[in-house]
Design an enzyme around this catalytic site. Structure first.
Site, mmCIF file in Angstrom:
data_model
loop_
_atom_site.group_PDB
_atom_site.id
_atom_site.type_symbol
_atom_site.label_atom_id
_atom_site.label_comp_id
_atom_site.label_asym_id
_atom_site.label_seq_id
_atom_site.Cartn_x
_atom_site.Cartn_y
_atom_site.Cartn_z
ATOM 1 N N SER A 69 0.962 -1.234 -0.097
ATOM 2 C CA SER A 69 -0.221 0.188 -0.073
ATOM 3 C C SER A 69 0.845 1.428 0.206
ATOM 4 C CB SER A 69 -0.620 0.175 0.798
ATOM 5 O OG SER A 69 -2.112 -1.070 1.087
ATOM 6 N N TYR B 71 -8.891 -9.212 -2.628
ATOM 7 C CA TYR B 71 -8.713 -8.851 -3.673
ATOM 8 C C TYR B 71 -9.712 -9.248 -5.035
ATOM 9 C CZ TYR B 71 -3.490 -8.349 -2.549
ATOM 10 O OH TYR B 71 -3.307 -7.919 -1.158
#
Ligand code: NAD
Length: 386
Positions: free
Chosen positions: A138, A233
């Site tokens: 991230s 995901y």
């Protein structure tokens, strides 16, 4: 307990695993920190700054790697110019923490297991709230999303914001972001700050609200299948769904001045979202920045690492964008690593609790074993194709 920071040898890698501020914090906690001479040079952190923070500077890489209890770096260990492999410089029982790309580079993982190194792949840290401060995917993806918009703005032969001037009114640029994960959301926010009108699309319907809260319009495509896999995901979608999404997004690509693509499916080649036909429909002067270039690209015309001019449309396929902003990329990455180190080391000793989901997910090799089943399969696959 000695923590060592290696100098990256990959061409174009300008990041460093720890910055002087994080070194100071670890030293304060009673850890010894060694830094390879020049490790921070390309991210503008001098050896002197590391020394002030309490690190020992070591010029000889073999000494630095060989003395490390925990070796921290950014990229996958490589062959050195002297022909020696970085993996072989580590002593048995040492810990390695880095972006390991274990599914893409199974041979390196196998060698780490043979050397009895305990290797952590930072990209395998679970995307949970508890692990957020260790989530290097991230922290780095956010930089890539930001930088993609700046690259697009610099390449676009137009303004981004709306302007009312004595010489006439300028309409704002239209930006279409495809894939609204961490990089995509940062791209939306950055494009909005520059004054563009932004639309975004993702196959995960859950991102709609996040997209809208950033002031962008969400382009919705109703699909008759589950698009989200375990861990949040995206899944690889069927041919029918791909066809359906292409029909819907084609019109938005056509209208856009800038398209930024960020769509990835873990462990798979990036999905093609922008076909040649779609590029052919775009206005001359438009720009595509394809953040999935390294995984094959989301645009059919992308060439990784290159800028391509195709029918008047500039298609940019940048590689390793976080390395182009090495001060903040390194600062955030260092914080991610230091938090993981603090989880692994208690009272100056390594304590590996494999009941902890962060440790069990990210630890790829330990005590001579490859611990991750998908990586074991990738290694077996390499074995059968050799
Ligand atoms: P990623 O880099 O794997 O993919 C980028 C985006 O591409 C994703 O949003 C994905 O849905 C999208 N995508 C994939 N195939 C597509 C297609 N065919 N068409 C359009 N879009 C497509 O994603 P990421 O940014 O690493 O995020 C992955 C997940 O992790 C998300 O669910 C995110 O919310 C989650 N996450 C959670 C935390 C946390 O809770 N701490 C932190 C970061 C990310």
């Amino acid at each position: 307990m000695r923590i060592a920071v290696a100098k990256e040898i990959e061409v174009g890698e300008r990041r460093v695993a720890l910055v002087p501020d994080t070194v100071a914090r670890l030293v304060k906690q009673g850890l010894e920190v060694s830094v390879e001479a020049g490790a921070g040079e390309r991210s503008f952190f001098s050896d002197a700054a590391y020394e002030v923070a309490g690190a020992k500077i070591i010029a000889d890489p073999a000494t630095l790697w060989g003395e490390a209890d925990v070796l921290l770096k950014v990229g996958v260990p490589q062959e050195r110019e002297d022909g020696r492999s970085e993996v072989d410089l580590l002593r048995e029982g040492a810990v390695l923490i880095t972006f390991l790309n274990p599914l893409g580079q199974p041979a390196v993982v196998q060698r780490l297991a043979e050397r009895r190194v305990t290797a952590f792949a930072i990209e395998m840290i679970p995307r949970t709230t508890r692990a957020q401060s260790m989530d290097a995917l991230s922290s780095q993806a956010s930089i890539a999303g930001y930088k993609a918009v700046l690259i697009a703005a610099a390449a676009l032969p137009k303004y981004f914001p709306m302007l009312t001037t004595a010489a006439g009114t300028i309409a704002p640029a239209k930006v279409f972001v495809m894939g609204a994960g961490v990089a995509g959301l940062q791209a939306i926010a950055t494009a909005r700050r520059l004054g563009a009108v932004v639309e975004a699309f993702d196959i995960r319907p859950a991102v709609k609200e996040e997209v809208q809260s950033l002031g962008a319009k969400f382009v919705e495509v109703q699909l008759k299948e589950e698009t989200v896999a375990a861990g949040g995901y995206a899944k690889e979608i069927s041919e029918v769904s791909k066809q359906r999404t292409q029909e819907v997004v084609a019109e938005h690509v056509k209208q856009a001045d800038v398209v930024i693509t960020t769509a990835l499916v873990p462990g798979r080649k990036a999905p093609i979202l922008v076909t040649e036909d779609m590029v052919a429909q775009m206005k001359p002067g438009s720009v595509i920045v394809d953040l999935a270039a390294e995984q094959g690209g989301n645009c059919a015309c992308t060439e990784p690492g290159k800028d391509v001019l195709w029918n008047g449309v500039t298609i940019i396929g940048p590689i390793n964008l976080p390395a182009s902003m090495p001060i903040h990329a390194s600062q955030l990455y260092a914080k991610n690593l230091a938090t993981l180190v603090q989880l692994l080391i208690k009272d100056s000793a390594l304590q590996l609790n494999f009941e902890d989901d962060i440790i069990s997910s990210a630890c790829i090799t330990h005590a001579g074993e490859v611990r991750n089943q998908r990586v074991q399969e990738a290694i077996a696959q390499v074995g059968t194709t050799v």
